[in-house]
Scaffold this motif. Sequence first.
Motif, mmCIF file in Angstrom:
data_model
loop_
_atom_site.group_PDB
_atom_site.id
_atom_site.type_symbol
_atom_site.label_atom_id
_atom_site.label_comp_id
_atom_site.label_asym_id
_atom_site.label_seq_id
_atom_site.Cartn_x
_atom_site.Cartn_y
_atom_site.Cartn_z
ATOM 1 N N LYS A 20 0.936 -33.841 -16.354
ATOM 2 C CA LYS A 20 -0.387 -33.404 -15.915
ATOM 3 C C LYS A 20 -0.297 -32.658 -14.590
ATOM 4 N N ALA A 21 0.520 -33.189 -13.665
ATOM 5 C CA ALA A 21 0.685 -32.536 -12.365
ATOM 6 C C ALA A 21 1.341 -31.163 -12.523
ATOM 7 N N VAL A 22 2.347 -31.087 -13.395
ATOM 8 C CA VAL A 22 3.013 -29.806 -13.638
ATOM 9 C C VAL A 22 2.038 -28.810 -14.252
ATOM 10 N N ALA A 23 1.230 -29.281 -15.217
ATOM 11 C CA ALA A 23 0.262 -28.396 -15.861
ATOM 12 C C ALA A 23 -0.763 -27.889 -14.853
ATOM 13 N N ALA A 52 -2.748 -23.476 -11.496
ATOM 14 C CA ALA A 52 -3.098 -22.906 -10.192
ATOM 15 C C ALA A 52 -2.273 -21.651 -9.919
ATOM 16 N N LEU A 53 -0.985 -21.707 -10.253
ATOM 17 C CA LEU A 53 -0.128 -20.535 -10.063
ATOM 18 C C LEU A 53 -0.588 -19.370 -10.927
ATOM 19 N N ASP A 81 -5.708 -13.588 -9.866
ATOM 20 C CA ASP A 81 -6.529 -13.136 -8.741
ATOM 21 C C ASP A 81 -5.811 -12.040 -7.950
ATOM 22 N N HIS A 82 -4.520 -12.229 -7.728
ATOM 23 C CA HIS A 82 -3.741 -11.214 -7.010
ATOM 24 C C HIS A 82 -3.740 -9.898 -7.764
#
Length: 207
Positions: free
Chosen positions: A150-153, A158-159, A165-166
């Motif tokens: 879950k943390a990796v996902a 976010a990345l 966005d960039h």
Amino acid sequence: MPRTLKRKLKTYQTSLGFYDQAVAAPSMKAALDAWGARSNLFHQGIAKETDDPDIVAATMASPGVVLRRPVGSDGPFTEHSELPTDLAGDEGKTKARSRPKKRPARRAAKSSRKIGDQDARKAAAAFAREEQRRDSARRKEEAARARRDKAVAAAQAALDKAKRDHQARVDEIDAERAVLDERAGAEDARWHKQRIKLEEAVRRARG
């Protein structure tokens, strides 16, 4: 009462990696689970039920606990076994060859030993406790893996969002740059025409 307590335990044996392994379990499936095997070792011919009295006595003393001994040896099965002596190199081999083998002095006496009903019930209860401990550890590991996934996902999401966005900002800047380039081109063209007219007016004025 859990179903495991009603089932008679049997002793199963296999060889995995550097060790012979044995466990007291109510079924082949339970033995495979205890060994952490991902395939049916019994169908592959590398696991079997054993009635060796020494092995049975050792496993019944710690039901559900995987006992080990160096592969190919005839020593006792224990919970914490040393690696095979031939892994220590030539020196270890020399010591292993020079060390006299222990003679099974009491093997005949142990052969007549049988597991009584009371001992069998105690062994089954101990197996159930060990199975519950192992299941609990497995659930904790699965929960920890789920949290990591879950943390990796979340981090990957976010990345990915930051990349989008960039790229959107870069596209916007490129669009603005194109507009400015167009305005600059139009200004250069206007100035070129105006400069020609004004320079011509200067030449006429000078006569």
